[in-house]
Design a protein around this motif. Structure first.
Motif, PDB file in Angstrom:
ATOM      1  N   ARG A 103       0.825  -1.217   0.000  1.00 31.90           N
ATOM      2  CA  ARG A 103       0.000   0.000   0.000  1.00 31.90           C
ATOM      3  C   ARG A 103       0.852   1.257   0.000  1.00 31.90           C
ATOM      4  NH1 ARG A 103      -2.836  -2.706   4.372  1.00 31.90           N
ATOM      5  NH2 ARG A 103      -4.509  -3.962   3.465  1.00 31.90           N
ATOM      6  N   ALA A 104       2.018   1.196   0.625  1.00 30.26           N
ATOM      7  CA  ALA A 104       2.900   2.358   0.662  1.00 30.26           C
ATOM      8  C   ALA A 104       3.460   2.696  -0.708  1.00 30.26           C
ATOM      9  CB  ALA A 104       4.043   2.110   1.652  1.00 30.26           C
ATOM     10  N   ARG A 105       3.362   1.761  -1.657  1.00 31.62           N
ATOM     11  CA  ARG A 105       3.875   1.990  -3.013  1.00 31.62           C
ATOM     12  C   ARG A 105       2.766   2.282  -4.013  1.00 31.62           C
ATOM     13  NH1 ARG A 105       8.770  -2.089  -4.294  1.00 31.62           N
ATOM     14  NH2 ARG A 105       9.169  -0.374  -5.730  1.00 31.62           N
ATOM     15  N   ILE A 106       1.534   2.387  -3.492  1.00 30.88           N
ATOM     16  CA  ILE A 106       0.374   2.593  -4.357  1.00 30.88           C
ATOM     17  C   ILE A 106      -0.259   3.951  -4.084  1.00 30.88           C
ATOM     18  CG2 ILE A 106      -1.981   1.803  -4.869  1.00 30.88           C
ATOM     19  CD1 ILE A 106      -1.047  -1.028  -4.239  1.00 30.88           C
ATOM     20  N   GLY A 107      -0.616   4.662  -5.149  1.00 28.30           N
ATOM     21  CA  GLY A 107      -1.446   5.851  -5.042  1.00 28.30           C
ATOM     22  C   GLY A 107      -2.784   5.552  -5.675  1.00 28.30           C
ATOM     23  N   LEU A 108      -3.877   5.921  -5.001  1.00 29.03           N
ATOM     24  CA  LEU A 108      -5.221   5.598  -5.483  1.00 29.03           C
ATOM     25  C   LEU A 108      -6.011   6.874  -5.723  1.00 29.03           C
ATOM     26  CD1 LEU A 108      -7.445   3.489  -6.075  1.00 29.03           C
ATOM     27  CD2 LEU A 108      -8.018   3.561  -3.632  1.00 29.03           C
ATOM     28  N   ILE A 109      -6.505   7.012  -6.953  1.00 27.86           N
ATOM     29  CA  ILE A 109      -7.415   8.100  -7.303  1.00 27.86           C
ATOM     30  C   ILE A 109      -8.744   7.472  -7.671  1.00 27.86           C
ATOM     31  CG2 ILE A 109      -7.852  10.070  -8.811  1.00 27.86           C
ATOM     32  CD1 ILE A 109      -4.876  10.090  -9.491  1.00 27.86           C
ATOM     33  N   SER A 110      -9.829   8.004  -7.128  1.00 30.60           N
ATOM     34  CA  SER A 110     -11.147   7.452  -7.406  1.00 30.60           C
ATOM     35  C   SER A 110     -12.092   8.568  -7.817  1.00 30.60           C
ATOM     36  CB  SER A 110     -11.687   6.742  -6.157  1.00 30.60           C
ATOM     37  OG  SER A 110     -13.014   6.291  -6.352  1.00 30.60           O
ATOM     38  N   HIS A 111     -13.247   8.178  -8.379  1.00 33.43           N
ATOM     39  CA  HIS A 111     -14.274   9.188  -8.638  1.00 33.43           C
ATOM     40  C   HIS A 111     -14.838   9.711  -7.330  1.00 33.43           C
ATOM     41  CE1 HIS A 111     -16.198   5.232  -8.531  1.00 33.43           C
ATOM     42  NE2 HIS A 111     -17.274   5.824  -8.079  1.00 33.43           N
ATOM     43  N   GLN A 112     -14.671   8.924  -6.245  1.00 33.37           N
ATOM     44  CA  GLN A 112     -14.944   9.417  -4.902  1.00 33.37           C
ATOM     45  C   GLN A 112     -13.633   9.967  -4.349  1.00 33.37           C
ATOM     46  OE1 GLN A 112     -16.444   5.912  -2.955  1.00 33.37           O
ATOM     47  NE2 GLN A 112     -18.550   6.265  -3.664  1.00 33.37           N
ATOM     48  N   THR A 113     -13.657  11.210  -3.879  1.00 33.23           N
ATOM     49  CA  THR A 113     -12.397  11.882  -3.544  1.00 33.23           C
ATOM     50  C   THR A 113     -11.714  11.324  -2.302  1.00 33.23           C
ATOM     51  OG1 THR A 113     -13.536  13.582  -2.223  1.00 33.23           O
ATOM     52  CG2 THR A 113     -13.212  14.014  -4.587  1.00 33.23           C
ATOM     53  N   MET A 114     -12.474  10.687  -1.401  1.00 29.82           N
ATOM     54  CA  MET A 114     -11.911  10.128  -0.163  1.00 29.82           C
ATOM     55  C   MET A 114     -11.204  11.193   0.666  1.00 29.82           C
ATOM     56  SD  MET A 114     -10.564   6.395  -1.512  1.00 29.82           S
ATOM     57  CE  MET A 114      -9.508   7.088  -2.794  1.00 29.82           C
ATOM     58  N   LEU A 115     -11.727  12.421   0.629  1.00 27.35           N
ATOM     59  CA  LEU A 115     -11.195  13.523   1.423  1.00 27.35           C
ATOM     60  C   LEU A 115     -12.086  13.759   2.638  1.00 27.35           C
ATOM     61  CD1 LEU A 115     -10.447  16.038  -1.473  1.00 27.35           C
ATOM     62  CD2 LEU A 115      -8.777  14.588  -0.299  1.00 27.35           C
ATOM     63  N   TYR A 116     -11.515  14.388   3.657  1.00 30.43           N
ATOM     64  CA  TYR A 116     -12.291  14.835   4.808  1.00 30.43           C
ATOM     65  C   TYR A 116     -12.819  16.234   4.485  1.00 30.43           C
ATOM     66  CZ  TYR A 116     -10.131  10.921   7.254  1.00 30.43           C
ATOM     67  OH  TYR A 116      -9.729   9.662   7.628  1.00 30.43           O
ATOM     68  N   HIS A 117     -14.108  16.327   4.240  1.00 29.13           N
ATOM     69  CA  HIS A 117     -14.665  17.551   3.681  1.00 29.13           C
ATOM     70  C   HIS A 117     -14.639  18.731   4.647  1.00 29.13           C
ATOM     71  CE1 HIS A 117     -16.974  15.694   0.059  1.00 29.13           C
ATOM     72  NE2 HIS A 117     -15.738  15.238   0.181  1.00 29.13           N
ATOM     73  N   ASP A 118     -14.598  18.468   5.945  1.00 26.65           N
ATOM     74  CA  ASP A 118     -14.546  19.574   6.902  1.00 26.65           C
ATOM     75  C   ASP A 118     -13.127  20.100   7.103  1.00 26.65           C
ATOM     76  OD1 ASP A 118     -17.279  19.743   7.438  1.00 26.65           O
ATOM     77  OD2 ASP A 118     -17.170  18.142   8.939  1.00 26.65           O
TER      78      ASP A 118
END
Length: 258
Positions: A103-118
Motif C-alpha cells: 500500500r505504501a507503493r500505491i497511489g489511489l485516485i477514485s471518482h470518490q475523492t476520499m477527502l475529509y470535507h470539513d
C-alpha cells in the motif's frame, strides 16, 4: 494545458532490479456466490500504462480494489512488487505487513475523492503525509497545492470546493508519497474541461517519469490516446489484452457490448 510538475519529495527506495508491480494468474473474486472476476491473467511491467475498459458491471472497479489491497481475491494468485499477496493453490495469504508495504507503493485516485470535507485542502494532505511518514508533510503539501493551482485555497475546507477542485486535491493526496503504482478509478467522472485536461497532462507526465499506471475509464477514445495497453473485461472475464495502437474505438465498443 501545462502539465503539473511531479513531486520531488518522499522518493521511494529503488530496487536494484525492480520487481514487477502486478502479476496475477487465474485471479477470481466471488461475492455472495456471484462471480465478479473470473480467471484473470494480468502482468504489468514497471513503467507500463494500462487502460482497463468494460461496460458497467464488467468487474473493472473490483479488479482495481483487489490490486489496491482493499479487498481480497477468492481464487488464483496475486503478487505485487515481488510479494505474494494471495495464492489459492498454496492456501496462503500474505501477512498484513506485506500488504502494508504494498500500500505504501500505491497511489489511489477514485471518482470518490476520499477527502475529509470539513478539513482544508492543506490539512487533508498533511494528515495523509503523516500517515505515510513523509518528512515535512506541510512543505510537500504546499508544493503540490501550488502545482495544482490551489495555493490560494489551501486553508479553505474542501466542502467549499467545486468537483474539479476536490479532484485536484485528491490527486495531490495520491501523489504525495511518490507512489510507484498509480491506480485511477474513473478519475475523470464529473470533471469540467480544464480539470480533465489537467488530469490528462498529469497522467501523461507521470507515465513519462516512469510511473506504472492503471486507469479505469469509460471514455474509450481518451483511454486509447493515453495508455500503451488496453485490457477489456466483459462479465468478469478478460476478452482483450492488446497494445492501444492496435485497437480502435469501434472494435473495443463491439467487444464490450457483445
Amino acid at each position: 494545458m501545462t502539465a503539473v510538475a511531479l513531486p520531488t519529495s518522499a522518493s521511494p527506495t529503488r530496487d536494484a532490479a525492480p520487481a514487477i508491480p502486478v502479476r496475477a494468474a487465474q485471479l477470481g473474486k466471488t461475492i455472495d456466490d456471484r462471480p465478479i472476476l473470473n480467471a484473470i491473467d494480468l502482468d504489468l511491467e514497471s513503467g507500463g500504462f494500462l487502460a482497463l475498459l468494460g461496460a458497467n458491471g464488467a468487474g473493472k472497479s473490483t479488479l482495481l480494489k483487489v490490486l489496491a489491497t482493499l479487498t481480497g481475491p477468492t481464487s488464483g494468485r496475486l503478487a505485487m512488487f515481488g510479494h505474494t499477496l494471495f495464492d489459492a493453490q498454496a492456501h496462503s495469504r500474505s501477512a498484513s505487513s506485506a500488504a502494508t508495504k504494498i500500500r505504501a507503493r500505491i497511489g489511489l485516485i477514485s471518482h470518490q475523492t476520499m477527502l475529509y470535507h470539513d478539513l482544508s485542502a492543506r490539512e487533508n494532505l498533511v494528515f495523509s503525509g503523516k500517515l505515510y511518514g513523509i518528512p515535512q508533510p506541510r512543505l510537500h503539501a504546499d508544493e503540490l497545492l501550488a502545482r495544482f493551482g490551489l495555493a490560494d485555497r489551501a486553508d479553505d475546507p474542501v466542502k467549499s470546493f467545486s468537483r474539479g477542485m476536490m479532484q485536484r486535491v485528491a490527486i495531490a493526496r495520491a501523489l504525495l508519497h511518490d507512489p510507484a503504482l498509480l491506480l485511477a478509478d474513473e478519475p475523470f467522472a464529473g470533471l469540467d474541461a480544464p480539470s480533465a485536461a489537467l488530469l490528462e497532462a498529469t497522467l501523461a507526465q507521470l507515465h513519462q517519469a516512469g510511473k506504472t499506471i492503471i486507469l479505469v475509464n469509460h471514455d474509450i477514445v481518451q483511454s486509447l490516446r493515453l495508455a500503451q495497453r488496453v485490457v477489456v473485461l466483459r462479465r468478469g472475464r478478460k476478452i482483450i489484452d492488446a497494445a492501444s495502437a492496435a485497437l480502435d474505438e469501434r472494435t473495443v465498443l463491439q467487444e464490450m457490448s457483445t
